[in-house]
Design a protein around this motif. Sequence first.
Motif, PDB file in Angstrom:
ATOM      1  N   PRO A   1     -38.152  34.485 -35.019  1.00 44.13           N
ATOM      2  CA  PRO A   1     -38.728  33.556 -36.008  1.00 44.13           C
ATOM      3  C   PRO A   1     -39.235  32.274 -35.342  1.00 44.13           C
ATOM      4  CG  PRO A   1     -36.607  34.414 -36.765  1.00 44.13           C
ATOM      5  CD  PRO A   1     -36.739  34.802 -35.312  1.00 44.13           C
ATOM      6  N   GLY A   2     -40.461  31.913 -35.647  1.00 41.74           N
ATOM      7  CA  GLY A   2     -41.021  30.641 -35.161  1.00 41.74           C
ATOM      8  C   GLY A   2     -41.350  30.595 -33.680  1.00 41.74           C
ATOM      9  N   PHE A   3     -41.247  31.729 -32.996  1.00 43.07           N
ATOM     10  CA  PHE A   3     -41.422  31.703 -31.538  1.00 43.07           C
ATOM     11  C   PHE A   3     -42.787  31.141 -31.125  1.00 43.07           C
ATOM     12  CE2 PHE A   3     -42.245  33.433 -27.313  1.00 43.07           C
ATOM     13  CZ  PHE A   3     -41.050  33.149 -26.667  1.00 43.07           C
ATOM     14  N   ALA A   4     -43.832  31.407 -31.907  1.00 44.14           N
ATOM     15  CA  ALA A   4     -45.194  30.991 -31.522  1.00 44.14           C
ATOM     16  C   ALA A   4     -45.665  29.754 -32.279  1.00 44.14           C
ATOM     17  CB  ALA A   4     -46.173  32.142 -31.753  1.00 44.14           C
ATOM     18  N   LEU A   5     -44.743  29.124 -33.008  1.00 45.36           N
ATOM     19  CA  LEU A   5     -45.137  28.004 -33.873  1.00 45.36           C
ATOM     20  C   LEU A   5     -45.864  26.905 -33.097  1.00 45.36           C
ATOM     21  CD1 LEU A   5     -44.883  27.621 -36.841  1.00 45.36           C
ATOM     22  CD2 LEU A   5     -42.598  26.636 -36.499  1.00 45.36           C
ATOM     23  N   GLY A   6     -45.321  26.510 -31.944  1.00 43.61           N
ATOM     24  CA  GLY A   6     -45.923  25.427 -31.170  1.00 43.61           C
ATOM     25  C   GLY A   6     -47.296  25.789 -30.623  1.00 43.61           C
ATOM     26  N   ARG A   7     -47.553  27.085 -30.495  1.00 42.37           N
ATOM     27  CA  ARG A   7     -48.841  27.526 -29.928  1.00 42.37           C
ATOM     28  C   ARG A   7     -49.834  27.927 -31.017  1.00 42.37           C
ATOM     29  NH1 ARG A   7     -46.510  31.304 -24.866  1.00 42.37           N
ATOM     30  NH2 ARG A   7     -44.376  30.558 -25.131  1.00 42.37           N
ATOM     31  N   ALA A   8     -49.418  27.797 -32.276  1.00 44.95           N
ATOM     32  CA  ALA A   8     -50.257  28.321 -33.364  1.00 44.95           C
ATOM     33  C   ALA A   8     -51.652  27.703 -33.403  1.00 44.95           C
ATOM     34  CB  ALA A   8     -49.538  28.175 -34.702  1.00 44.95           C
ATOM     35  N   PRO A   9     -51.795  26.378 -33.277  1.00 42.24           N
ATOM     36  CA  PRO A   9     -53.163  25.833 -33.332  1.00 42.24           C
ATOM     37  C   PRO A   9     -54.051  26.399 -32.221  1.00 42.24           C
ATOM     38  CG  PRO A   9     -51.527  24.090 -33.631  1.00 42.24           C
ATOM     39  CD  PRO A   9     -50.764  25.318 -33.213  1.00 42.24           C
ATOM     40  N   ALA A  10     -53.514  26.512 -31.027  1.00 42.36           N
ATOM     41  CA  ALA A  10     -54.299  27.064 -29.920  1.00 42.36           C
ATOM     42  C   ALA A  10     -54.606  28.540 -30.154  1.00 42.36           C
ATOM     43  CB  ALA A  10     -53.551  26.873 -28.599  1.00 42.36           C
ATOM     44  N   LEU A  11     -53.655  29.256 -30.754  1.00 38.74           N
ATOM     45  CA  LEU A  11     -53.893  30.677 -31.047  1.00 38.74           C
ATOM     46  C   LEU A  11     -55.018  30.833 -32.070  1.00 38.74           C
ATOM     47  CD1 LEU A  11     -50.184  31.892 -31.202  1.00 38.74           C
ATOM     48  CD2 LEU A  11     -51.906  32.639 -29.542  1.00 38.74           C
ATOM     49  N   LEU A  12     -55.009  29.972 -33.096  1.00 38.16           N
ATOM     50  CA  LEU A  12     -56.068  30.054 -34.116  1.00 38.16           C
ATOM     51  C   LEU A  12     -57.427  29.721 -33.507  1.00 38.16           C
ATOM     52  CD1 LEU A  12     -54.023  28.539 -37.078  1.00 38.16           C
ATOM     53  CD2 LEU A  12     -54.910  30.888 -36.943  1.00 38.16           C
ATOM     54  N   ASP A  13     -57.461  28.770 -32.589  1.00 43.66           N
ATOM     55  CA  ASP A  13     -58.716  28.465 -31.878  1.00 43.66           C
ATOM     56  C   ASP A  13     -59.173  29.670 -31.060  1.00 43.66           C
ATOM     57  OD1 ASP A  13     -58.894  25.923 -32.829  1.00 43.66           O
ATOM     58  OD2 ASP A  13     -58.255  24.929 -30.976  1.00 43.66           O
ATOM     59  N   ALA A  14     -58.219  30.312 -30.392  1.00 47.01           N
ATOM     60  CA  ALA A  14     -58.566  31.477 -29.568  1.00 47.01           C
ATOM     61  C   ALA A  14     -59.111  32.608 -30.439  1.00 47.01           C
ATOM     62  CB  ALA A  14     -57.335  31.950 -28.779  1.00 47.01           C
ATOM     63  N   ILE A  15     -58.509  32.797 -31.616  1.00 46.05           N
ATOM     64  CA  ILE A  15     -59.013  33.839 -32.530  1.00 46.05           C
ATOM     65  C   ILE A  15     -60.457  33.519 -32.920  1.00 46.05           C
ATOM     66  CG2 ILE A  15     -58.787  34.827 -34.847  1.00 46.05           C
ATOM     67  CD1 ILE A  15     -55.752  34.402 -34.622  1.00 46.05           C
ATOM     68  N   ALA A  16     -60.722  32.251 -33.260  1.00 45.55           N
ATOM     69  CA  ALA A  16     -62.080  31.868 -33.665  1.00 45.55           C
ATOM     70  C   ALA A  16     -63.071  32.152 -32.537  1.00 45.55           C
ATOM     71  CB  ALA A  16     -62.108  30.398 -34.067  1.00 45.55           C
TER      72      ALA A  16
END
Length: 209
Positions: free
Chosen positions: A20-35
């Motif tokens: 749970p929450g393992f990627a929370l801190g990286r979420a904004p960067a992950l969403l940018d990468a998806i875009a």
Amino acid sequence: MPGLLPAAPVALGPEAWWLPGFALGRAPALLDAIAGVLAQAPLRQMQTPGGRRIGVAMSNCGALGWTSGRDGYRYTACDPLSGKPWPALPALLRALAADAAAAAGLPDPAPDACLINHYLPGTGMGLHQDRDERDLRAAIVSVSLGLPAVFLWGGLRRHDPVQAVPLAHGDVVVWGGADRLRFHGVRRLARAAQAPWPCRWNLTLRRAG
Ligand code: MD6
Ligand code: FE
């Protein structure tokens, strides 16, 4: 303050973990990468081999991408829409897979494929096994972003009992080894949800080739 820190890992099997929450801190960067990926390889609705349209929209990045069509399920080096190679796997995703596998006590899966799933309210995914990859022991790392969803976690046989796992934004699920062929799916997302997100993203990182 409860709810702000990642909770402890939850075992889903001998070699399967919910983080749970393992990627929370990286979420904004992950969403940018998806875009960035979707700007090159847009979301599309694929067909099942039987000709039904899959409700969840998909794309891929990495050396190989998962596709479904009248000719079956397969991994391809090129996006059939553009004829060009799938966008490269962002380093951020490779690192997340290694870190999550380590947290689960599993070897780095060294993924070469990342399937991007986009769920709108009302869509879900039926129970299935992931078995189109060459090495069926390398772990899969699955990242959930956006709207929450109930992940259905079954057994090695289709009619085994199913556990409901409430996945939230930033959660990661890792499974490999003895659990690699467990049936799993996603319950249809609730339509009501007055959440801050319009949709759910799921990234599944795999070694496919
Ligand atoms: C999803 N995930 O969570 C769908 N498959 O949206 C999967 O089907 C899946 O999460 C293999 C491994 C991890 C997964
Ligand atoms: Fe799957």
